[in-house]
Design an enzyme around this catalytic site. Sequence first.
Site, short mmCIF file in Angstrom:
data_model
loop_
_atom_site.label_atom_id
_atom_site.label_comp_id
_atom_site.label_asym_id
_atom_site.label_seq_id
_atom_site.Cartn_x
_atom_site.Cartn_y
_atom_site.Cartn_z
N ASP A 363 0.82 -1.21 0.00
CA ASP A 363 0.00 0.00 0.00
C ASP A 363 0.85 1.26 0.00
OD1 ASP A 363 -1.34 -2.25 1.02
OD2 ASP A 363 -2.70 -1.05 2.24
N GLU A 489 -5.92 -10.62 -4.75
CA GLU A 489 -5.64 -11.74 -3.85
C GLU A 489 -6.68 -12.84 -3.94
OE1 GLU A 489 -5.42 -9.44 -0.33
OE2 GLU A 489 -3.65 -8.38 -1.03
N LYS A 593 -10.84 -9.39 -6.47
CA LYS A 593 -11.00 -8.73 -5.19
C LYS A 593 -10.81 -7.22 -5.32
CE LYS A 593 -9.08 -8.54 -0.50
NZ LYS A 593 -8.01 -9.00 0.41
#
Length: 786
Positions: A363, A489, A593
């Site tokens: 991130d 993921e 996702k």
Amino acid sequence: MIAQPSFAVEPWSVRETELDLDVLAQTESVFALANGHIGLRGNLDEGEPNGLPGTYLNSYYELRPLPYAEAGYGYPESGQTLVNVTDGKIVRLLVDDEPFDVRYGKLLSHERELDLRAGVLVRHVDWRSPANAAVRVRSTRLVSFSQRAVAAVQYEVEPLDGPLRVVVQSELIANEPGAAPPKRDPRAAAVLESPLRSEEFFERASGAVLLHSTNRSELRMGAAMDHVFEGPDGTELFAESSPHVGRVTVTADLADGDRLRVVKFLAYGWSSRRSVPAIRDQVIAALAEARHTGWDGLLAAQRAYLDDFWDRADVELEGDLELQQAVRFALFHTLQAGARAEQRAIAAKGLTGPGYDGHTFWDTERFVLPVLTYTAPEAAADALRWRHSTLDLARERATQLGLDGAAFPWRTIRGQECSGYWPAGTAAFHISGAIADAVERHYAATEDDTFDREFGVELLIETARLWRSLGHHDPQGRFRIDGVTGPDEYSAIADNNVYTNLLAQKNLRAAADAVARHPRCAAELGADFEEAAIWRDAADDMVIPWDATLGVHPQSEGFTDHQVWDFEHTTPEQYPLLLHFPYFDLYRKQVVKQADLVLALHWRGDAFTDEEKQRDFDYYERLTVRDSSLSACTQAVMAAEVGHLELAYDYFAEAAFMDLLDLEHNTRDGVHIASLAGAWIAAVAGFGGMRDHDGELTFKPRLPPLLERLAFRLLIRGRRLKVDVSKRDATYTLLAGRQLQIAHYGKEITVSRKTPVTETIPPAVDRPAPRQPPGREPTRRARPAA
């Protein structure tokens, strides 16, 4: 129906106008203050009630075992969990022997305001005790940007309708009991019982000092407090301490018109190496400087720091005041996460809560550092220096995995891999590409040759070596990277993930360029032009899968051949899918996702044609369920680029309101720093159309119907640039620095301080909006009431 806090809509603050205990944990995260080194959750001054108490020091963690049903070679043996350290926020109040507690008596009024320009949390309370004594309390809390180790609280008490006897108890409390995490939520933190061991404690004339260490990680920390007060004659103060509590008590008799004012100065420090005396002296010295500066001086320095930040980073919106507030809130928390981290990690939740155990992920480099690079570049550089400081650990991990170069951890605090689930952790090698991408962007945006030589070159070389050993040339001469997990993921251990391969390609070329730029530095690392040529060959031969039948890029090889997930029979209660379905089923279906191939369209947009972007975006929209807060901002950027402006605006709002509206239902554990950074990305890269491929700054701005104007500022190579976008045109103004070359819709323009440039925005092409999985459409952003 999930309760939501009520925030007044104001452009420069987040104001809670009444206290709702049902959403207390969420508002504690929203009202958290931090500077990248210290983090204080927005707990009530008196400590109780609370949703989740929290005081954090960046990278101060405890070790815990990682149990496995079946262990395997290369599995991490221990995890790292952020510690809730000594709490210095606590200021308790007794009014005529009655403890001030919002759950008792009568709360006449209660307001909290996070002031985004002053950098403080202000609280106003009028309260009548069960014994009918009425009191007014005003507190102001700050975590200093100018003095990294310092926080402070001003606490004021006055009677409302008659004389009062008051006692203020200011405390330091270690091993504060916490709340239990939600069951079955992998995003929540592990619970640590009494992680701090006392090493020294003592009181001083108007304060106290507590020193502790952790049991397993053996990190040492110190917390110190000091006070000044103003009150009527007869006001008294005394201090006491014990192994886990330091307390200063102030007593006063207040007549009508009297006021008791207590200023509490706090100092924190920690080290894995320094001794008890060294830590003790460090926090006492920081405390002395804070007291010397004084409350007014700390406030002034805080405002000056933020004035400068907003001058170079503000985003202005006209047409949606709620979103204006949310974007500034997002920028403020992004700054708080990294401003004074100074070679420590920037965690997924910053220092606002214990979510994800306080770990940093990809991130940081993928979402947070692009924002900091153009608004607070020194903070971005420090985050990359931290990565550089962990290179030896990353090299060890690569060696353990049978690879060359450096394999950076998927999740960590100190630098060791802490992910116990290797398909979504170890196999997600794209984190190394994101680090290299952040290095290259920082150099292009700052032209900082010293950083490049001392840190950037080595990071680029070691990550390039990883890719060269991870991939291989097949019999057809194509360079393949097999068995990895991309950003999505829900699709693990795939061959030739497009996003991963395109990042690796860019990394390999950037490392080769770095060798050419600094051959002496490269030689010291054992790299030469021959090795650089091997990297360039691998980059040139990189496999980028393509499905000719569908006319789209598979997210990875074979992905578009998989069965499509049964969205029609998936109920709203079954999202997020990872909490309701086995991973093996998710892995073998077409369900996404979070943005993966679409993420590649943004950050490697130079590798796709306009038609490919349109087809790819539309295809993946119907598969993406956004079970991650990281997705909306990227979908906003690409929706804007391919012409779905209203859809882009909906995604923009989702990223910006992630925590103010608790959209992921876990803001209680801390705010989502990457999503908040993504609000800036959605505004600047989405509707501002900014791209920085190969260091070239280009813009293709276009506003959605609900916005009348967008203006944003950024730093680029020492210049301050302002971009002002209306429905019809865009004006580029250089606020400081030498002239700058940029491009507007492909047209090269030169901007100088003397000559702002205004260019027309070409008309938009009307395209039908794509569909999303049933029930996973973003909430439509309605036009706010005038």
